[in-house]
Design a protein around this motif. Structure first.
Motif, PDB file in Angstrom:
ATOM      1  N   LYS A  26     -80.457 -36.656  -4.642  1.00  0.00           N
ATOM      2  CA  LYS A  26     -80.705 -37.434  -5.849  1.00  0.00           C
ATOM      3  C   LYS A  26     -82.337 -37.087  -5.150  1.00  0.00           C
ATOM      4  O   LYS A  26     -83.119 -36.302  -6.226  1.00  0.00           O
ATOM      5  N   SER A  75     -83.852 -45.254  -4.531  1.00  0.00           N
ATOM      6  CA  SER A  75     -82.419 -45.287  -3.819  1.00  0.00           C
ATOM      7  C   SER A  75     -82.345 -46.511  -3.599  1.00  0.00           C
ATOM      8  O   SER A  75     -82.352 -46.245  -2.117  1.00  0.00           O
ATOM      9  N   ILE A  96     -82.432 -47.195  -8.888  1.00  0.00           N
ATOM     10  CA  ILE A  96     -81.486 -46.098  -8.943  1.00  0.00           C
ATOM     11  C   ILE A  96     -80.467 -47.175  -7.902  1.00  0.00           C
ATOM     12  O   ILE A  96     -80.619 -47.338  -6.781  1.00  0.00           O
ATOM     13  N   TRP A 154     -81.275 -48.442 -13.329  1.00  0.00           N
ATOM     14  CA  TRP A 154     -79.792 -48.068 -13.378  1.00  0.00           C
ATOM     15  C   TRP A 154     -78.190 -48.182 -12.741  1.00  0.00           C
ATOM     16  O   TRP A 154     -78.784 -47.978 -10.916  1.00  0.00           O
ATOM     17  N   LEU A 186     -75.302 -42.063  -7.111  1.00  0.00           N
ATOM     18  CA  LEU A 186     -75.115 -41.725  -8.432  1.00  0.00           C
ATOM     19  C   LEU A 186     -74.764 -40.324  -9.192  1.00  0.00           C
ATOM     20  O   LEU A 186     -75.535 -40.041  -9.437  1.00  0.00           O
ATOM     21  N   PHE A 189     -76.338 -38.720 -11.471  1.00  0.00           N
ATOM     22  CA  PHE A 189     -77.604 -38.313 -11.626  1.00  0.00           C
ATOM     23  C   PHE A 189     -78.130 -37.097 -12.598  1.00  0.00           C
ATOM     24  O   PHE A 189     -78.589 -37.564 -13.549  1.00  0.00           O
ATOM     25  N   ARG A 193     -80.858 -38.152 -16.072  1.00  0.00           N
ATOM     26  CA  ARG A 193     -82.413 -37.758 -14.910  1.00  0.00           C
ATOM     27  C   ARG A 193     -83.117 -37.237 -16.249  1.00  0.00           C
ATOM     28  O   ARG A 193     -84.502 -38.220 -15.983  1.00  0.00           O
TER      29      ARG A 193
END
Length: 216
Positions: A26, A75, A96, A154, A186, A189, A193
């Motif tokens: 990510k 994240s 995330i 998320w 994820l 992603f 996004r």
């Protein structure tokens, strides 16, 4: 000014997870995207193992960023840090699969660890880091009432590392998206996004959905 529109974001910070790095999937995707955005200041630092040092690093590195134009994505453990950073004011944050009980969950990792993207790199996760996490967590919880509206979360139900129910409960007051299946990284992603960028007031391709759902 009451009712004044917030200006677009010009400074974006990305915080990676435990044992991770700016080379994560990510982070790398966001770095590539950021390089195409004229005028956007992008920073994804390698975070030190010490939570207190990690927070000090990002606070010092963003000290001169405009309060009304800064945003953060995080994240896992980086999501925990991002939520704490939001308590400083001004930050909009996308979390995330964020860690919500890192002091509890990382206690089993005390000792020597290897970096995920470079197994030759080793570091020590020290016992005192647990207390540092507890201190950060306490401050973040104290500020939660005022920071929730500036956060989007998320959560993947298929997260193999963290309990999605705990993540959803902790961040229920944020703009919460609970995804069926998925994983801790994820992997989907790219599908989400643009919604993240839109929330952060950054350029995006897609249009806002006709209606919002708690589960997306």
């Amino acid at each position: 000014m009451t009712g004044a529109a917030r200006p677009p974001t010009t400074h974006l910070l990305y915080l990676h997870g435990f044992r991770s790095s700016p080379q994560s999937m990510k982070a790398a995707k966001m770095a590539t995207w950021a390089a195409t955005q004229p005028g956007l200041t992008w920073w994804c630092p390698q975070l030190p193992p010490s939570p207190a040092e990690a927070m000090a690093l990002v606070r010092e590195g963003t000290r001169d960023w405009p309060v009304d134009r800064r945003a953060v994505m995080g994240s896992s453990l980086g999501g925990f840090y991002a939520a704490a950073l939001a308590g400083d004011g001004g930050w909009r944050a996308v979390l995330i699969n964020p860690a919500v009980h890192p002091a509890r969950d990382l206690a089993k990792y005390i000792g020597e660890q290897t970096a995920w993207h470079d197994p030759q790199t080793r570091f020590f996760f020290r016992p005192e880091f647990i207390a540092e996490l507890e201190t950060i967590d306490a401050a973040a919880r104290a500020a939660a009432a005022t920071t929730a509206r500036r956060m989007q979360t998320w959560v993947a139900q298929g997260d193999e590392v963290l309990d999605w129910r705990e993540m959803a409960a902790r961040h229920a007051a944020t703009e919460l998206h609970v995804l069926e299946g998925g994983d801790h990284a994820l992997s989907s992603f790219d599908d989400h996004r643009d919604a993240m960028l839109r929330f952060l007031r950054l350029p995006h391709d897609s249009h806002p959905p006709a209606e919002r759902h708690a589960c997306d």
